[in-house]
Design a protein around this motif. Structure first.
Motif, PDB file in Angstrom:
ATOM      1  N   SER A  22       0.810  -1.211   0.000  1.00 48.55           N
ATOM      2  CA  SER A  22       0.000   0.000   0.000  1.00 48.55           C
ATOM      3  C   SER A  22       0.849   1.269   0.000  1.00 48.55           C
ATOM      4  O   SER A  22       0.382   2.338  -0.394  1.00 48.55           O
ATOM      5  N   ALA A  60      -6.493   0.382   0.272  1.00 45.28           N
ATOM      6  CA  ALA A  60      -5.511   1.461   0.169  1.00 45.28           C
ATOM      7  C   ALA A  60      -6.043   2.599  -0.707  1.00 45.28           C
ATOM      8  O   ALA A  60      -5.921   3.778  -0.357  1.00 45.28           O
ATOM      9  N   ALA A 214      -3.160  -3.089   4.391  1.00 40.50           N
ATOM     10  CA  ALA A 214      -3.305  -1.932   3.506  1.00 40.50           C
ATOM     11  C   ALA A 214      -3.866  -0.723   4.258  1.00 40.50           C
ATOM     12  O   ALA A 214      -3.452   0.416   4.012  1.00 40.50           O
TER      13      ALA A 214
END
Length: 251
Positions: A22, A60, A214
């Motif tokens: 991410s 993300a 993420a």
């Protein structure tokens, strides 16, 4: 078949991979060797990895979108080109040995690391674009093709090209990178799923870990910006380079 206890182990690995991916990309460096070590055939490992990866990338992208780092509407054409490129790449990998490409990728990733270290543009200051939006489309489509075909380092290639060629600050480039990565992952997953090359239960278990990692990674990146992203981008690029070179000579 894999042992039941590996579901929990692979989910834990996905947390780490999702965190790294991410921010700097390169989560596949962790996830793919782990899946192969667990006994999955290469194409099944690729397809299952795309399933968990798309879930982490979605989280993300959501976090970066909420932080105002990108908007979908001005990037619709870019998203379409990346989608088509990744679709073509995923269809191609079903028929071609990717070994030849794996020799070129370390060279490109080493270039990413060197550029990130030496370039004064790799920070959160916006710069002048060196090429137009339309001129960037073929490159974006090529990176999308590469993600569908092979994958390692895709996030790094998007981020560095958006900074170096489109003039985006590093944090904003990382945000847009997640949208483009989500797009290419979706196209690839469609192809692998239609080919029956996804272990759905395992992929969904890993997705829980990927989403968790993420969320933590995107939160950290939006808080700390380039001073976190830049060193992780260098580390991920060098680690991928080392892994791929080792895999070439050892394989």
């Amino acid at each position: 078949m894999i042992e039941p206890w590996l579901y929990a182990g692979l989910t834990g690995v996905a947390v780490v991979a999702g965190f790294i991916d991410s921010i700097a990309g390169g989560g596949g460096l962790i996830m793919m060797p782990t899946l192969l070590f667990a006994g999955l055939p290469p194409h099944i490992a690729l397809g299952t990895n795309k399933l968990q990866s798309i879930c982490g990338t979605t989280m993300a992208a959501y976090r970066y979108r909420r932080a105002g780092l990108f908007r979908f509407t001005p990037n619709r054409l870019l998203v379409l080109v990346v989608f088509l490129g990744a679709l073509a790449g995923a269809l191609t990998i079903q028929r071609i040995d990717a070994r030849a490409l794996s020799l070129l990728v370390p060279v490109l990733l080493l270039g990413v690391a060197v550029y990130t270290v030496l370039s004064p543009r790799m920070d959160d200051h916006e710069g002048e674009p060196r090429i137009s939006d339309r001129a960037y489309l073929p490159l974006a489509g090529g990176i999308g093709f590469y993600d569908g075909f092979f994958g390692p380092g895709t996030g790094s290639f998007f981020a560095v090209s958006l900074v170096g060629l489109r003039g985006l600050g590093l944090t904003r480039a990382t945000g847009l990178t997640k949208l483009l990565n989500l797009t290419s992952n979706l196209a690839s997953l469609i192809v692998f799923a239609l080919g029956g090359q996804v272990m759905w239960l395992l992929g969904l278990c890993m997705a829980v870990g990927a989403v968790t990692g993420a969320w933590l990674g995107a939160h950290s990146a939006t808080r700390f910006g380039a001073r976190l992203i830049r060193p992780l981008l260098v580390t991920a690029s060098l680690a991928l380079t080392t892994k791929l070179i080792w895999g070439w000579f050892a394989g």
